[in-house]
Design a protein around this motif. Structure first.
Motif, PDB file in Angstrom:
ATOM      1  N   ASP A   8       0.708  -1.040  -0.035  1.00 40.27           N
ATOM      2  CA  ASP A   8      -0.002  -0.078  -0.003  1.00 40.27           C
ATOM      3  C   ASP A   8       0.948   1.209   0.110  1.00 40.27           C
ATOM      4  O   ASP A   8       0.318   2.354  -0.136  1.00 40.27           O
ATOM      5  CB  ASP A   8      -0.755  -0.152   1.054  1.00 40.27           C
ATOM      6  N   PHE A   9       1.977   1.041   0.135  1.00 36.61           N
ATOM      7  CA  PHE A   9       2.931   2.568   0.257  1.00 36.61           C
ATOM      8  C   PHE A   9       3.100   2.896  -1.142  1.00 36.61           C
ATOM      9  O   PHE A   9       3.363   2.345  -1.973  1.00 36.61           O
ATOM     10  CB  PHE A   9       4.511   1.852   0.632  1.00 36.61           C
ATOM     11  N   PRO A  10       3.004   4.107  -1.321  1.00 33.88           N
ATOM     12  CA  PRO A  10       3.016   4.845  -2.546  1.00 33.88           C
ATOM     13  C   PRO A  10       4.509   4.746  -3.210  1.00 33.88           C
ATOM     14  O   PRO A  10       5.173   5.339  -2.188  1.00 33.88           O
ATOM     15  CB  PRO A  10       2.500   6.153  -2.482  1.00 33.88           C
ATOM     16  N   HIS A  11       4.662   4.320  -4.327  1.00 37.00           N
ATOM     17  CA  HIS A  11       6.021   4.069  -4.689  1.00 37.00           C
ATOM     18  C   HIS A  11       6.462   5.718  -5.456  1.00 37.00           C
ATOM     19  O   HIS A  11       7.355   5.576  -6.348  1.00 37.00           O
ATOM     20  CB  HIS A  11       5.931   2.980  -5.741  1.00 37.00           C
ATOM     21  N   GLY A  12       5.869   6.840  -5.054  1.00 30.43           N
ATOM     22  CA  GLY A  12       6.612   8.085  -5.736  1.00 30.43           C
ATOM     23  C   GLY A  12       7.810   8.336  -5.328  1.00 30.43           C
ATOM     24  O   GLY A  12       8.799   9.079  -6.260  1.00 30.43           O
ATOM     25  N   THR A  13       8.157   8.240  -4.450  1.00 30.16           N
ATOM     26  CA  THR A  13       9.616   8.763  -3.908  1.00 30.16           C
ATOM     27  C   THR A  13      10.821   7.648  -4.035  1.00 30.16           C
ATOM     28  O   THR A  13      11.900   7.843  -3.901  1.00 30.16           O
ATOM     29  CB  THR A  13       9.605   9.189  -2.351  1.00 30.16           C
ATOM     30  N   ILE A  14      10.326   6.359  -4.182  1.00 28.91           N
ATOM     31  CA  ILE A  14      11.260   5.472  -4.276  1.00 28.91           C
ATOM     32  C   ILE A  14      10.753   4.263  -5.068  1.00 28.91           C
ATOM     33  O   ILE A  14       9.561   3.925  -5.038  1.00 28.91           O
ATOM     34  CB  ILE A  14      11.550   4.858  -2.670  1.00 28.91           C
ATOM     35  N   SER A  15      11.722   3.821  -5.958  1.00 26.81           N
ATOM     36  CA  SER A  15      11.225   2.701  -6.975  1.00 26.81           C
ATOM     37  C   SER A  15      11.112   1.177  -6.228  1.00 26.81           C
ATOM     38  O   SER A  15      11.688   1.011  -5.133  1.00 26.81           O
ATOM     39  CB  SER A  15      12.119   2.533  -7.993  1.00 26.81           C
ATOM     40  N   ALA A  16      10.614   0.381  -7.083  1.00 25.71           N
ATOM     41  CA  ALA A  16      10.277  -0.893  -6.575  1.00 25.71           C
ATOM     42  C   ALA A  16      11.566  -1.551  -6.318  1.00 25.71           C
ATOM     43  O   ALA A  16      11.847  -2.482  -5.288  1.00 25.71           O
ATOM     44  CB  ALA A  16       9.436  -1.823  -7.503  1.00 25.71           C
ATOM     45  N   ARG A  17      12.754  -1.486  -7.283  1.00 27.61           N
ATOM     46  CA  ARG A  17      13.844  -2.159  -7.315  1.00 27.61           C
ATOM     47  C   ARG A  17      14.609  -1.298  -5.803  1.00 27.61           C
ATOM     48  O   ARG A  17      15.376  -2.191  -5.233  1.00 27.61           O
ATOM     49  CB  ARG A  17      14.873  -1.800  -8.322  1.00 27.61           C
ATOM     50  N   GLU A  18      14.465  -0.158  -5.537  1.00 26.63           N
ATOM     51  CA  GLU A  18      15.028   0.295  -4.517  1.00 26.63           C
ATOM     52  C   GLU A  18      14.497  -0.031  -3.203  1.00 26.63           C
ATOM     53  O   GLU A  18      15.304  -0.285  -2.075  1.00 26.63           O
ATOM     54  CB  GLU A  18      15.117   2.061  -4.409  1.00 26.63           C
ATOM     55  N   ILE A  19      13.266  -0.391  -3.140  1.00 29.55           N
ATOM     56  CA  ILE A  19      12.603  -0.999  -2.015  1.00 29.55           C
ATOM     57  C   ILE A  19      13.186  -2.345  -1.813  1.00 29.55           C
ATOM     58  O   ILE A  19      13.548  -2.764  -0.612  1.00 29.55           O
ATOM     59  CB  ILE A  19      10.994  -1.047  -2.274  1.00 29.55           C
ATOM     60  N   GLU A  20      13.225  -3.114  -2.706  1.00 29.46           N
ATOM     61  CA  GLU A  20      14.039  -4.479  -2.649  1.00 29.46           C
ATOM     62  C   GLU A  20      15.369  -4.317  -1.667  1.00 29.46           C
ATOM     63  O   GLU A  20      15.779  -5.015  -1.067  1.00 29.46           O
ATOM     64  CB  GLU A  20      14.435  -5.090  -3.935  1.00 29.46           C
ATOM     65  N   ILE A  21      16.180  -3.253  -2.441  1.00 26.47           N
ATOM     66  CA  ILE A  21      17.722  -3.160  -2.037  1.00 26.47           C
ATOM     67  C   ILE A  21      17.681  -2.608  -0.756  1.00 26.47           C
ATOM     68  O   ILE A  21      18.374  -2.928   0.374  1.00 26.47           O
ATOM     69  CB  ILE A  21      18.460  -2.152  -2.754  1.00 26.47           C
ATOM     70  N   LEU A  22      16.620  -1.747  -0.307  1.00 27.02           N
ATOM     71  CA  LEU A  22      16.287  -1.204   1.149  1.00 27.02           C
ATOM     72  C   LEU A  22      15.953  -2.267   2.115  1.00 27.02           C
ATOM     73  O   LEU A  22      16.522  -2.313   3.277  1.00 27.02           O
ATOM     74  CB  LEU A  22      15.511   0.094   1.099  1.00 27.02           C
ATOM     75  N   LYS A  23      15.330  -3.159   1.871  1.00 25.61           N
ATOM     76  CA  LYS A  23      14.982  -4.509   2.389  1.00 25.61           C
ATOM     77  C   LYS A  23      15.991  -5.103   2.872  1.00 25.61           C
ATOM     78  O   LYS A  23      16.273  -5.446   4.323  1.00 25.61           O
ATOM     79  CB  LYS A  23      13.809  -5.092   1.691  1.00 25.61           C
ATOM     80  N   GLU A  46      25.368  -0.270  -4.530  1.00 31.30           N
ATOM     81  CA  GLU A  46      25.799   0.996  -3.902  1.00 31.30           C
ATOM     82  C   GLU A  46      25.458   2.216  -4.752  1.00 31.30           C
ATOM     83  O   GLU A  46      25.229   3.352  -4.079  1.00 31.30           O
ATOM     84  CB  GLU A  46      27.442   1.140  -4.106  1.00 31.30           C
ATOM     85  N   THR A  47      25.236   2.242  -6.029  1.00 36.36           N
ATOM     86  CA  THR A  47      24.672   3.357  -6.657  1.00 36.36           C
ATOM     87  C   THR A  47      23.207   3.695  -6.221  1.00 36.36           C
ATOM     88  O   THR A  47      22.810   4.632  -5.784  1.00 36.36           O
ATOM     89  CB  THR A  47      24.645   3.582  -8.089  1.00 36.36           C
ATOM     90  N   HIS A  48      22.365   2.830  -6.075  1.00 37.52           N
ATOM     91  CA  HIS A  48      20.898   2.841  -5.621  1.00 37.52           C
ATOM     92  C   HIS A  48      20.995   3.345  -4.179  1.00 37.52           C
ATOM     93  O   HIS A  48      20.170   4.082  -3.905  1.00 37.52           O
ATOM     94  CB  HIS A  48      20.534   1.467  -5.790  1.00 37.52           C
ATOM     95  N   ARG A  49      21.820   2.726  -3.412  1.00 35.75           N
ATOM     96  CA  ARG A  49      21.663   3.212  -2.031  1.00 35.75           C
ATOM     97  C   ARG A  49      22.261   4.815  -1.772  1.00 35.75           C
ATOM     98  O   ARG A  49      21.594   5.588  -1.363  1.00 35.75           O
ATOM     99  CB  ARG A  49      22.813   2.320  -1.332  1.00 35.75           C
ATOM    100  N   ARG A  50      23.347   5.044  -2.661  1.00 37.66           N
ATOM    101  CA  ARG A  50      23.765   6.480  -2.694  1.00 37.66           C
ATOM    102  C   ARG A  50      22.813   7.406  -3.058  1.00 37.66           C
ATOM    103  O   ARG A  50      22.382   8.431  -2.513  1.00 37.66           O
ATOM    104  CB  ARG A  50      25.122   6.706  -3.500  1.00 37.66           C
ATOM    105  N   ASN A  51      21.941   7.027  -4.258  1.00 43.62           N
ATOM    106  CA  ASN A  51      20.819   7.882  -4.853  1.00 43.62           C
ATOM    107  C   ASN A  51      19.723   8.089  -3.817  1.00 43.62           C
ATOM    108  O   ASN A  51      19.187   9.033  -3.723  1.00 43.62           O
ATOM    109  CB  ASN A  51      20.522   7.372  -6.359  1.00 43.62           C
ATOM    110  N   MET A  52      19.358   7.078  -3.081  1.00 42.31           N
ATOM    111  CA  MET A  52      18.271   7.002  -2.141  1.00 42.31           C
ATOM    112  C   MET A  52      18.510   7.938  -1.113  1.00 42.31           C
ATOM    113  O   MET A  52      17.713   8.731  -0.697  1.00 42.31           O
ATOM    114  CB  MET A  52      18.034   5.590  -1.540  1.00 42.31           C
ATOM    115  N   VAL A  53      19.657   7.848  -0.632  1.00 43.49           N
ATOM    116  CA  VAL A  53      20.305   8.542   0.493  1.00 43.49           C
ATOM    117  C   VAL A  53      20.276   9.847   0.236  1.00 43.49           C
ATOM    118  O   VAL A  53      19.686  11.098   1.017  1.00 43.49           O
ATOM    119  CB  VAL A  53      21.632   8.340   1.294  1.00 43.49           C
ATOM    120  N   LYS A  54      20.896  10.406  -1.145  1.00 42.79           N
ATOM    121  CA  LYS A  54      20.951  11.701  -1.551  1.00 42.79           C
ATOM    122  C   LYS A  54      19.555  12.318  -1.887  1.00 42.79           C
ATOM    123  O   LYS A  54      18.998  13.500  -1.359  1.00 42.79           O
ATOM    124  CB  LYS A  54      21.617  11.963  -2.745  1.00 42.79           C
ATOM    125  N   ARG A  55      18.613  11.715  -2.505  1.00 45.17           N
ATOM    126  CA  ARG A  55      17.286  12.128  -2.978  1.00 45.17           C
ATOM    127  C   ARG A  55      16.556  12.449  -1.688  1.00 45.17           C
ATOM    128  O   ARG A  55      15.732  13.443  -1.682  1.00 45.17           O
ATOM    129  CB  ARG A  55      16.531  10.924  -3.758  1.00 45.17           C
TER     130      ARG A  55
END
Length: 75
Positions: A8-23, A46-55
């Motif tokens: 149910d989380f809106p995926h506007g700020t973070i992509s599905a792949r980023e959620i997988e990595i974050l998990k 590492e790029t996904h992680r860095r992009n999420m932190v920065k965003r």
């Protein structure tokens, strides 16, 4: 330990792949381990992680994980 993704989380700020990595980050996996699990390169993780932190305006991945639990990204 298992973590379920909240569909149910809106995926506007973070992509599905980023959620997988974050998990997987939340479960304590290293970038190398995440890369092996998702069949991507360590650099991509590492790029996904860095992009999420920065965003999100955070200073590190720890703050990102805390945010994910506060915002109920995971069920």
């Amino acid at each position: 330990m298992t973590i379920q993704i909240n569909n149910d989380f809106p995926h506007g700020t973070i992509s599905a792949r980023e959620i997988e990595i974050l998990k997987l980050i939340s479960l304590g996996y290293s970038s190398k381990e995440i890369a092996g699990i998702l069949f991507i390169s360590k650099l991509t993780v590492e790029t996904h992680r860095r992009n999420m932190v920065k965003r999100m305006g955070f200073r590190n991945a720890y703050q990102l994980v805390v945010w994910a639990f506060k915002e109920r990204v995971f069920a």
